[in-house]
Scaffold this active site. Structure first.
Site, PDB file in Angstrom:
ATOM      1  N   PRO A   2       0.810  -1.224   0.000  1.00 26.70           N
ATOM      2  CA  PRO A   2       0.000   0.000   0.000  1.00 26.70           C
ATOM      3  C   PRO A   2       0.844   1.275   0.000  1.00 26.70           C
ATOM      4  O   PRO A   2       1.824   1.368   0.712  1.00 26.70           O
ATOM      5  CB  PRO A   2      -0.806  -0.099   1.300  1.00 26.70           C
ATOM      6  CG  PRO A   2      -0.707  -1.519   1.727  1.00 26.70           C
ATOM      7  CD  PRO A   2       0.574  -2.046   1.184  1.00 26.70           C
ATOM      8  N   GLU A   3       0.458   2.229  -0.843  1.00 22.49           N
ATOM      9  CA  GLU A   3       1.113   3.536  -0.911  1.00 22.49           C
ATOM     10  C   GLU A   3       0.060   4.598  -0.553  1.00 22.49           C
ATOM     11  O   GLU A   3      -1.030   4.259  -0.116  1.00 22.49           O
ATOM     12  CB  GLU A   3       1.693   3.756  -2.317  1.00 22.49           C
ATOM     13  CG  GLU A   3       2.651   2.644  -2.740  1.00 22.49           C
ATOM     14  CD  GLU A   3       3.228   2.846  -4.139  1.00 22.49           C
ATOM     15  OE1 GLU A   3       3.296   3.991  -4.604  1.00 22.49           O
ATOM     16  OE2 GLU A   3       3.602   1.845  -4.768  1.00 22.49           O
ATOM     17  N   LYS A  59       2.402   7.047   4.534  1.00 20.91           N
ATOM     18  CA  LYS A  59       1.708   5.763   4.397  1.00 20.91           C
ATOM     19  C   LYS A  59       1.126   5.284   5.735  1.00 20.91           C
ATOM     20  O   LYS A  59       0.732   4.121   5.855  1.00 20.91           O
ATOM     21  CB  LYS A  59       2.678   4.700   3.865  1.00 20.91           C
ATOM     22  CG  LYS A  59       3.261   5.021   2.477  1.00 20.91           C
ATOM     23  CD  LYS A  59       4.210   3.907   2.055  1.00 20.91           C
ATOM     24  CE  LYS A  59       5.028   4.316   0.839  1.00 20.91           C
ATOM     25  NZ  LYS A  59       6.090   3.318   0.567  1.00 20.91           N
ATOM     26  N   HIS A 109      -4.913 -14.827   9.616  1.00 20.79           N
ATOM     27  CA  HIS A 109      -4.075 -13.663   9.348  1.00 20.79           C
ATOM     28  C   HIS A 109      -4.488 -12.445  10.169  1.00 20.79           C
ATOM     29  O   HIS A 109      -4.004 -11.351   9.955  1.00 20.79           O
ATOM     30  CB  HIS A 109      -4.106 -13.323   7.859  1.00 20.79           C
ATOM     31  CG  HIS A 109      -3.633 -14.439   6.995  1.00 20.79           C
ATOM     32  ND1 HIS A 109      -2.399 -15.033   7.180  1.00 20.79           N
ATOM     33  CD2 HIS A 109      -4.206 -15.088   5.963  1.00 20.79           C
ATOM     34  CE1 HIS A 109      -2.251 -15.999   6.288  1.00 20.79           C
ATOM     35  NE2 HIS A 109      -3.329 -16.051   5.547  1.00 20.79           N
ATOM     36  N   ARG A 128       1.885 -11.426   6.086  1.00 22.89           N
ATOM     37  CA  ARG A 128       3.347 -11.420   6.256  1.00 22.89           C
ATOM     38  C   ARG A 128       3.801 -10.756   7.549  1.00 22.89           C
ATOM     39  O   ARG A 128       4.988 -10.736   7.847  1.00 22.89           O
ATOM     40  CB  ARG A 128       4.013 -10.793   5.036  1.00 22.89           C
ATOM     41  CG  ARG A 128       3.768 -11.664   3.796  1.00 22.89           C
ATOM     42  CD  ARG A 128       4.601 -11.263   2.624  1.00 22.89           C
ATOM     43  NE  ARG A 128       6.031 -11.341   2.898  1.00 22.89           N
ATOM     44  CZ  ARG A 128       6.959 -10.975   2.018  1.00 22.89           C
ATOM     45  NH1 ARG A 128       6.610 -10.503   0.848  1.00 22.89           N
ATOM     46  NH2 ARG A 128       8.232 -11.064   2.325  1.00 22.89           N
ATOM     47  N   ARG A 170      21.618  16.082  -4.910  1.00 23.69           N
ATOM     48  CA  ARG A 170      21.444  14.629  -4.759  1.00 23.69           C
ATOM     49  C   ARG A 170      21.855  13.904  -6.025  1.00 23.69           C
ATOM     50  O   ARG A 170      21.417  14.236  -7.122  1.00 23.69           O
ATOM     51  CB  ARG A 170      19.970  14.308  -4.449  1.00 23.69           C
ATOM     52  CG  ARG A 170      19.466  14.907  -3.125  1.00 23.69           C
ATOM     53  CD  ARG A 170      19.875  14.066  -1.932  1.00 23.69           C
ATOM     54  NE  ARG A 170      19.355  12.724  -2.023  1.00 23.69           N
ATOM     55  CZ  ARG A 170      18.189  12.333  -1.513  1.00 23.69           C
ATOM     56  NH1 ARG A 170      17.433  13.183  -0.877  1.00 23.69           N
ATOM     57  NH2 ARG A 170      17.791  11.079  -1.635  1.00 23.69           N
TER      58      ARG A 170
END
Ligand code: ZN
Length: 300
Positions: A2-3, A59, A109, A128, A170
Site C-alpha cells: 500500500p502507498e 503511508k 491472518h 506477512r 542529490r
C-alpha cells in the site's frame, strides 16, 4: 504494498463509519503488531476510547482517540484494515463474503481486532506480519515523524521549488529519490514509476540534475498519478483491499508499471523493466529523458 492512494482510500472510506464510535475492546493477537508494547497493555490503553477520526500521514493511518492520543498504524507489505459487520463478513484476501469455514481461514491472518460499541469489528489482517501500530500523544506526533516522513504531496506545500530544495545536490537516481519517505511522503514503487513516465523523466537520472521545468513537470505528475490512484480506490496487485475488503481498480490503469514488453501509450515502443535500488522499475526508454549530472557545455 500500500502507498498513499491505498492508505488514503481506507481512511476516507472508514472515517465516516468509525467517527464518534466507542471502541469496546482491542484484542491484539500478534505481539509483533504492537511491540514493544505487550498485547494486553495495548488492549487496555485503547479499549473504552472514542474514535474522533481516521486520517493519513505518508503511508501511516492515524486513528485519533479521545484523551489526546492517536493510534498510528502502518500496513507495510500485506496489511489490511477492514470493517466487518456482524455476520456480513468480508474476506480481506479475496474481497468476497465469507462462509463459516472461510472465516476461520481469514482469521489466521488476523493480527488485531477492534470491537465497536455497535457490535461491528475492525480487523487488521496481515499474512506477512510486517504491519505495526503504536500509541502516541497527539502533541508528539509531528516530532515523531520529523525527518522520517516528508512533505505531503497533495498539500499546498508541495511545490516545484520545494521539490527542487529536496533534490539539490542529490546524485541518487530519481526512482530512489522518490521512494525516500523523508522527501516526498507516501510515494512508493507503483506511483514513482507512473509519475516519472508522466513527467517524461528517466528513472536513472540523478535527482539533482533536474532544472525548474523538470521539477514542475515531476511535481505535477506526482499529484496527477496519486489522485488517479485515489479515484480508482487504489491498486490491488497483491494483497491490498480497501476498508470494505474490496479490490481497487488502479492496476487496470497503469501506464508503465508492471507493463514490461507492452506498448508505451504515447510512442508505441516497448516498456522496459530494470531494477533500481532493488525495486522493479518500468519505463519507456524513448519517451523518458535521461538527464545528465551536469549540462554539457554547448559548442559554438
Ligand atoms: Zn514511449
Amino acid at each position: 504494498m500500500p502507498e498513499l492512494p491505498e492508505v488514503e482510500t481506507v481512511a476516507r472510506q472508514l472515517e465516516p463509519e468509525l467517527e464518534g464510535h466507542r471502541i469496546e475492546s482491542l484484542e491484539v493477537l500478534d505481539q509483533r503488531w504492537s511491540r514493544p508494547i505487550p498485547p494486553q497493555a495495548m488492549g487496555s490503553a485503547v479499549g473504552g476510547r472514542t474514535i474522533e477520526g481516521l486520517g493519513r500521514r505518508g503511508k501511516y493511518l492515524l486513528l485519533s482517540l479521545d484523551g489526546g492520543q492517536t493510534l498510528v498504524m502502518h500496513l507495510r507489505m500485506t496489511g489490511n484494515l477492514v470493517l466487518v459487520e456482524g455476520e456480513d463478513v468480508l474476506d480481506p484476501s479475496e474481497g468476497r463474503r465469507l462462509y463459516e469455514a472461510e472465516r476461520s481461514a481469514s482469521a489466521r491472518h488476523l493480527r488485531a481486532r477492534f470491537t465497536l460499541d455497535d457490535g461491528r469489528e475492525l480487523w487488521f489482517t496481515d499474512p506477512r506480519r510486517f504491519g505495526e501500530a503504536f500509541l502516541i500523544d497527539d502533541a508528539d506526533l509531528e516530532a515523531r515523524f520529523a525527518g522520517r516522513v516528508g512533505v505531503e504531496p497533495l498539500s499546498p506545500e508541495f511545490t516545484a521549488e520545494a521539490l527542487g530544495a529536496m533534490a539539490a545536490g542529490r546524485t541518487a537516481p530519481l526512482k530512489s529519490f522518490l521512494l525516500d519517505q523523508s522527501g516526498v511522503a507516501g510515494v512508493g514503487n507503483i506511483y514513482a514509476d507512473e509519475a516519472l513516465y508522466r513527467a517524461r523523466l528517466h528513472p536513472l537520472s540523478p535527482a539533482g540534475s533536474m532544472k525548474l521545468e523538470h521539477l514542475q513537470a515531476l511535481r505535477d505528475a506526482i499529484v496527477v498519478a496519486l489522485e488517479k490512484g485515489i479515484d480508482h480506490g487504489g491498486s490491488s496487485i497483491d494483497d491490498y483491499r480497501d476498508g470494505r475488503g474490496e479490490k481497487g481498480t488502479m492496476q487496470n490503469e497503469f501506464l508503465v508499471h508492471t507493463r514490461e514488453g507492452r506498448p508505451c501509450p504515447s510512442c508505441g515502443g516497448e516498456i522496459v523493466r530494470i531494477v533500481v535500488g532493488g525495486r522493479s522499475t518500468y519505463f519507456c526508454p524513448s519517451c523518458q529523458v535521461k538527464l545528465r549530472k551536469r549540462p554539457r557545455r554547448r559548442k559554438r
